[in-house]
Design an enzyme around this catalytic site. Structure first.
Site, short mmCIF file in Angstrom:
data_model
loop_
_atom_site.label_atom_id
_atom_site.label_comp_id
_atom_site.label_asym_id
_atom_site.label_seq_id
_atom_site.Cartn_x
_atom_site.Cartn_y
_atom_site.Cartn_z
N LYS A 13 1.58 -9.00 -19.27
CA LYS A 13 0.09 -8.79 -19.01
C LYS A 13 -0.51 -9.27 -17.65
O LYS A 13 0.33 -10.18 -17.52
CB LYS A 13 -1.46 -9.12 -20.19
CG LYS A 13 -0.86 -8.77 -21.83
CD LYS A 13 -1.89 -9.30 -22.67
CE LYS A 13 -1.53 -8.75 -24.22
NZ LYS A 13 -1.97 -9.62 -24.78
N TYR A 53 -4.39 0.61 -27.42
CA TYR A 53 -4.74 -0.08 -28.06
C TYR A 53 -6.17 0.20 -29.83
O TYR A 53 -6.36 0.28 -30.13
CB TYR A 53 -5.40 -0.86 -27.69
CG TYR A 53 -4.75 -2.19 -27.02
CD1 TYR A 53 -4.17 -3.42 -27.38
CD2 TYR A 53 -4.82 -2.80 -25.10
CE1 TYR A 53 -3.59 -4.07 -26.65
CE2 TYR A 53 -4.62 -3.58 -24.85
CZ TYR A 53 -3.84 -4.55 -25.69
OH TYR A 53 -2.96 -5.80 -24.57
N ASN A 116 -3.17 -14.78 -23.36
CA ASN A 116 -1.99 -15.32 -24.00
C ASN A 116 -1.19 -14.28 -23.29
O ASN A 116 0.08 -14.26 -24.50
CB ASN A 116 -2.53 -14.54 -25.68
CG ASN A 116 -2.18 -12.74 -25.99
OD1 ASN A 116 -1.84 -12.60 -24.86
ND2 ASN A 116 -2.40 -12.68 -27.57
N HIS A 119 2.95 -9.10 -24.31
CA HIS A 119 2.67 -8.17 -25.53
C HIS A 119 3.65 -7.72 -26.08
O HIS A 119 4.78 -8.13 -25.33
CB HIS A 119 1.68 -6.97 -25.75
CG HIS A 119 1.04 -6.35 -26.79
ND1 HIS A 119 1.10 -6.11 -27.62
CD2 HIS A 119 2.44 -4.34 -26.94
CE1 HIS A 119 1.09 -5.18 -28.55
NE2 HIS A 119 2.31 -4.36 -28.06
N GLU A 130 4.82 2.72 -29.24
CA GLU A 130 4.33 2.48 -27.74
C GLU A 130 4.76 2.48 -25.98
O GLU A 130 5.02 2.92 -25.46
CB GLU A 130 4.69 0.86 -28.00
CG GLU A 130 3.16 0.36 -28.50
CD GLU A 130 3.13 -1.17 -28.71
OE1 GLU A 130 1.69 -1.63 -29.88
OE2 GLU A 130 3.95 -2.36 -28.87
#
Length: 153
Positions: A13, A53, A116, A119, A130
């Site tokens: 990310k 998402y 975080n 992914h 994905e």
């Protein structure tokens, strides 16, 4: 029982990219013995992020999640290997970095859930979905690393 080869989608990310963690994260997957079959650096469009998402679209944090993933470059990758989805998630750690074990990517580099670092697909069918969102079929490279004989029986 030998697991079939599978593929997973991994994305570093914007926080992970900006913190210069790409090399370390790639190294962890390579050292584990997984094969990189696709990689690109891009700043995701809002449409791509919302599609990625979509399962979370009813959640109150959805808009912030989309805004964050679009805020900077993302290193999108496809990794291949035996049980790579499950093992990849173990390597990544819990969604909340404070609940991630030391030695996991989030346990070593994260503090806040909204930052975080990475992914990873949570299931084989999710990975297929994905990968199809982020990559065209011709962007996936079929190849056999010479180290495979030292990793797989």
């Amino acid at each position: 029982m030998t697991m079939a080869m599978e593929r997973t989608f991994i994305a570093i990310k914007p926080d992970g990219v900006n913190r210069a963690l790409i090399g370390d994260i790639i190294s962890r997957f390579e050292k584990r013995g997984y094969k990189l079959v696709a990689m690109k650096l891009l700043k995701p469009s809002k449409e791509l992020a919302e599609t990625h998402y979509a399962a979370l679209s009813s959640k109150p944090f959805f808009a912030g999640l989309v805004e964050f993933i679009c805020s900077g470059p993302v290193c999108a990758m496809v990794w291949e290997g035996t049980d790579v989805v499950k093992t990849g998630r173990t390597m990544i750690g819990a969604t909340k970095p404070t609940e991630s074990a030391p030695g996991t990517i989030r346990g070593d580099y994260g503090i806040d859930v909204g930052r975080n670092v990475i992914h990873g697909s949570d299931a084989v069918d999710t990975a297929e979905r994905e990968i199809g969102i982020w990559f065209k079929p011709e962007e996936l490279v079929e190849w056999e690393p010479t180290m495979s004989t030292w990793i797989y029986e």
